[in-house]
Every structure is written in C-alpha cells, then in structure tokens.
Motif scaffolding. Structure first.
Motif, PDB file in Angstrom:
ATOM      1  N   MET A  81      27.409  46.780  28.484  1.00 36.11           N
ATOM      2  CA  MET A  81      28.741  46.914  29.237  1.00 36.11           C
ATOM      3  C   MET A  81      29.006  47.779  30.050  1.00 36.11           C
ATOM      4  SD  MET A  81      31.188  46.393  26.264  1.00 36.11           S
ATOM      5  CE  MET A  81      32.737  45.118  26.193  1.00 36.11           C
ATOM      6  N   ASP A  82      30.455  47.015  30.813  1.00 35.95           N
ATOM      7  CA  ASP A  82      30.802  48.177  31.864  1.00 35.95           C
ATOM      8  C   ASP A  82      31.688  49.258  30.990  1.00 35.95           C
ATOM      9  OD1 ASP A  82      28.998  47.459  33.910  1.00 35.95           O
ATOM     10  OD2 ASP A  82      31.295  45.838  34.493  1.00 35.95           O
ATOM     11  N   PRO A  83      31.766  50.252  32.044  1.00 38.80           N
ATOM     12  CA  PRO A  83      32.645  51.517  31.243  1.00 38.80           C
ATOM     13  C   PRO A  83      34.106  51.702  31.242  1.00 38.80           C
ATOM     14  CG  PRO A  83      30.822  52.420  32.731  1.00 38.80           C
ATOM     15  CD  PRO A  83      30.630  51.315  33.313  1.00 38.80           C
ATOM     16  N   PRO A  84      35.185  51.441  31.015  1.00 38.45           N
ATOM     17  CA  PRO A  84      35.802  50.895  31.037  1.00 38.45           C
ATOM     18  C   PRO A  84      37.275  51.971  32.143  1.00 38.45           C
ATOM     19  CG  PRO A  84      36.046  52.646  28.563  1.00 38.45           C
ATOM     20  CD  PRO A  84      34.959  52.459  28.857  1.00 38.45           C
ATOM     21  N   GLN A  85      38.312  51.367  32.323  1.00 33.51           N
ATOM     22  CA  GLN A  85      37.856  52.298  33.674  1.00 33.51           C
ATOM     23  C   GLN A  85      39.715  52.996  33.358  1.00 33.51           C
ATOM     24  OE1 GLN A  85      36.263  52.098  36.890  1.00 33.51           O
ATOM     25  NE2 GLN A  85      35.169  51.184  35.883  1.00 33.51           N
ATOM     26  N   PRO A  86      40.072  54.350  34.653  1.00 32.83           N
ATOM     27  CA  PRO A  86      41.088  54.680  33.754  1.00 32.83           C
ATOM     28  C   PRO A  86      42.188  53.748  34.655  1.00 32.83           C
ATOM     29  CG  PRO A  86      39.963  55.866  35.522  1.00 32.83           C
ATOM     30  CD  PRO A  86      38.587  54.321  35.067  1.00 32.83           C
ATOM     31  N   TRP A  87      43.232  53.567  34.283  1.00 31.74           N
ATOM     32  CA  TRP A  87      44.969  51.724  34.617  1.00 31.74           C
ATOM     33  C   TRP A  87      44.579  52.945  35.909  1.00 31.74           C
ATOM     34  CZ3 TRP A  87      48.883  54.302  37.291  1.00 31.74           C
ATOM     35  CH2 TRP A  87      49.178  55.564  36.927  1.00 31.74           C
ATOM     36  N   TYR A  88      44.312  53.610  36.669  1.00 33.99           N
ATOM     37  CA  TYR A  88      45.113  54.752  37.842  1.00 33.99           C
ATOM     38  C   TYR A  88      43.979  54.189  39.140  1.00 33.99           C
ATOM     39  CZ  TYR A  88      42.896  58.642  35.998  1.00 33.99           C
ATOM     40  OH  TYR A  88      42.470  59.722  35.718  1.00 33.99           O
ATOM     41  N   LYS A  89      43.071  54.013  38.683  1.00 42.43           N
ATOM     42  CA  LYS A  89      41.687  53.009  40.120  1.00 42.43           C
ATOM     43  C   LYS A  89      41.720  52.080  40.771  1.00 42.43           C
ATOM     44  CE  LYS A  89      37.138  51.959  40.234  1.00 42.43           C
ATOM     45  NZ  LYS A  89      37.899  50.052  40.538  1.00 42.43           N
ATOM     46  N   ILE A  90      42.323  52.593  41.363  1.00 50.12           N
ATOM     47  CA  ILE A  90      42.703  51.481  42.738  1.00 50.12           C
ATOM     48  C   ILE A  90      41.527  50.427  43.332  1.00 50.12           C
ATOM     49  CG2 ILE A  90      42.711  51.299  45.384  1.00 50.12           C
ATOM     50  CD1 ILE A  90      44.335  53.904  45.049  1.00 50.12           C
ATOM     51  N   ASP A  91      41.844  49.339  43.081  1.00 49.75           N
ATOM     52  CA  ASP A  91      40.337  48.591  42.608  1.00 49.75           C
ATOM     53  C   ASP A  91      40.247  47.556  44.060  1.00 49.75           C
ATOM     54  OD1 ASP A  91      39.671  48.542  40.659  1.00 49.75           O
ATOM     55  OD2 ASP A  91      40.387  46.873  39.284  1.00 49.75           O
ATOM     56  N   TRP A  92      41.309  47.698  44.629  1.00 49.33           N
ATOM     57  CA  TRP A  92      41.061  47.497  46.199  1.00 49.33           C
ATOM     58  C   TRP A  92      42.470  48.252  47.456  1.00 49.33           C
ATOM     59  CZ3 TRP A  92      41.017  43.026  43.318  1.00 49.33           C
ATOM     60  CH2 TRP A  92      41.550  42.209  42.476  1.00 49.33           C
ATOM     61  N   THR A  93      42.778  47.774  48.214  1.00 50.45           N
ATOM     62  CA  THR A  93      43.840  47.608  49.180  1.00 50.45           C
ATOM     63  C   THR A  93      44.129  46.376  50.038  1.00 50.45           C
ATOM     64  OG1 THR A  93      42.893  50.335  50.653  1.00 50.45           O
ATOM     65  CG2 THR A  93      43.881  50.327  48.845  1.00 50.45           C
ATOM     66  N   THR A  94      45.737  46.606  50.398  1.00 56.04           N
ATOM     67  CA  THR A  94      45.968  45.592  51.292  1.00 56.04           C
ATOM     68  C   THR A  94      46.941  46.146  51.821  1.00 56.04           C
ATOM     69  OG1 THR A  94      45.484  44.274  49.938  1.00 56.04           O
ATOM     70  CG2 THR A  94      46.439  43.094  51.617  1.00 56.04           C
ATOM     71  N   LYS A  95      47.010  46.176  54.107  1.00 59.35           N
ATOM     72  CA  LYS A  95      47.979  46.376  54.437  1.00 59.35           C
ATOM     73  C   LYS A  95      49.209  45.033  54.690  1.00 59.35           C
ATOM     74  CE  LYS A  95      47.200  50.629  56.657  1.00 59.35           C
ATOM     75  NZ  LYS A  95      47.797  50.902  57.157  1.00 59.35           N
ATOM     76  N   ASP A  96      50.384  45.240  54.382  1.00 60.80           N
ATOM     77  CA  ASP A  96      50.914  44.181  55.140  1.00 60.80           C
ATOM     78  C   ASP A  96      51.648  44.403  56.085  1.00 60.80           C
ATOM     79  OD1 ASP A  96      53.492  45.793  55.122  1.00 60.80           O
ATOM     80  OD2 ASP A  96      54.600  45.395  53.695  1.00 60.80           O
ATOM     81  N   TRP A  97      52.268  43.083  56.748  1.00 58.00           N
ATOM     82  CA  TRP A  97      51.933  43.083  58.563  1.00 58.00           C
ATOM     83  C   TRP A  97      53.497  44.157  58.450  1.00 58.00           C
ATOM     84  CZ3 TRP A  97      52.602  36.827  59.742  1.00 58.00           C
ATOM     85  CH2 TRP A  97      51.961  36.781  59.195  1.00 58.00           C
ATOM     86  N   ASP A  98      54.052  44.786  58.354  1.00 57.70           N
ATOM     87  CA  ASP A  98      54.796  45.783  58.247  1.00 57.70           C
ATOM     88  C   ASP A  98      53.719  47.101  58.436  1.00 57.70           C
ATOM     89  OD1 ASP A  98      56.635  44.822  58.952  1.00 57.70           O
ATOM     90  OD2 ASP A  98      57.720  45.269  56.607  1.00 57.70           O
ATOM     91  N   GLY A  99      52.646  47.520  57.734  1.00 57.32           N
ATOM     92  CA  GLY A  99      51.563  48.426  57.823  1.00 57.32           C
ATOM     93  C   GLY A  99      51.523  49.114  56.311  1.00 57.32           C
ATOM     94  N   ARG A 100      52.104  49.111  55.589  1.00 56.28           N
ATOM     95  CA  ARG A 100      52.568  48.868  54.031  1.00 56.28           C
ATOM     96  C   ARG A 100      51.029  49.001  53.103  1.00 56.28           C
ATOM     97  NH1 ARG A 100      57.479  45.923  54.162  1.00 56.28           N
ATOM     98  NH2 ARG A 100      59.306  47.207  54.492  1.00 56.28           N
ATOM     99  N   THR A 101      50.697  49.911  53.020  1.00 56.66           N
ATOM    100  CA  THR A 101      49.473  49.895  51.902  1.00 56.66           C
ATOM    101  C   THR A 101      49.854  50.256  51.017  1.00 56.66           C
ATOM    102  OG1 THR A 101      48.678  51.935  53.711  1.00 56.66           O
ATOM    103  CG2 THR A 101      47.038  51.417  51.333  1.00 56.66           C
TER     104      THR A 101
END
Length: 122
Positions: free
Chosen positions: A1-21
């Motif tokens: 079983m995977d260990p629990p992840q902290p809520w603030y862990k970033i699973d992934w990031t995306t940029k919108d067309w205005d360049g916001r991460t």
C-alpha cells in the motif's frame, strides 16, 4: 500500500494560455486531486487539466477562475468539463501551502452529473 501523501504535494502542473502555472495538489476531501477523484470520479490528469489549455472562462473572485472543456467521443462533443483553479495562496478551510505557490486546482467535474463516467479517465 502506498504511503499517505501530504495534501500540499504537487501531483502535476499545467500552464494555461496566459502563462499561469497551475499546480494540482494531492489535496484533501475539500480540494485538489483527492476531492475531484473521490467526489466526482475525475481521477486522471488528462481530463482534469484539459480545460486549462485555454484561458479562464469565468472569474468567480479575484483569485478563483473556472475553465471549461469538452470530452469528445469519435470527435464529437460529449461531456462538458469544468475545472476550477485558485490563484491565491489560501485554499479551502484556510489551507496554505508551505511551498509558497498558489493553491491551484480546487476541483474538476463533469457538468450536469455528480460522477463522471468511467471512460473519462481512460
């Protein structure tokens, strides 16, 4: 079983067309990946972040925006998707990430239904 992840862990990031991460954090029952997956059956990165490949469709506050997208079947629009991002540093229930980055994805869901169909994540 995977260990629990902290809520603030970033699973992934995306940029919108205005360049916001926009990070998608692991989250809690109130926001992030855990909320979208458990409450709306939106459990995959591709459909959750697809609406970010554009610009905000609606600002609901000075720091929160809704992005709209569409899931296609055989090239035809089938289900409308909404993904909500928080660009402030404080999320639901006063959550503040220790990394100083914006909160990011609050939720993602299929419009007009409580749970997205299973194939949306495939």
């Amino acid at each position: 079983m995977d260990p629990p992840q902290p809520w603030y862990k970033i699973d992934w990031t995306t940029k919108d067309w205005d360049g916001r991460t926009i990070p998608t954090r692991h989250g809690t029952d109130d926001f992030g990946f855990v909320h979208a997956c458990n409450d709306h059956s939106m459990c995959a990165e591709a459909p959750m972040t697809a609406p970010y490949h554009g610009t905000p469709d609606k600002w609901t506050s000075s720091t929160r925006a809704e992005y709209y997208g569409v899931a296609l079947i055989d090239g035809e629009p089938e289900i409308k998707i909404t993904t909500v991002a928080e660009f402030g540093h404080v999320g639901p229930n006063g959550a503040e990430a220790p990394d100083g980055k914006v909160i990011g994805t609050i939720t993602s869901y299929c419009q007009g239904m409580t749970y997205c169909p299973y194939w949306i994540n495939g």
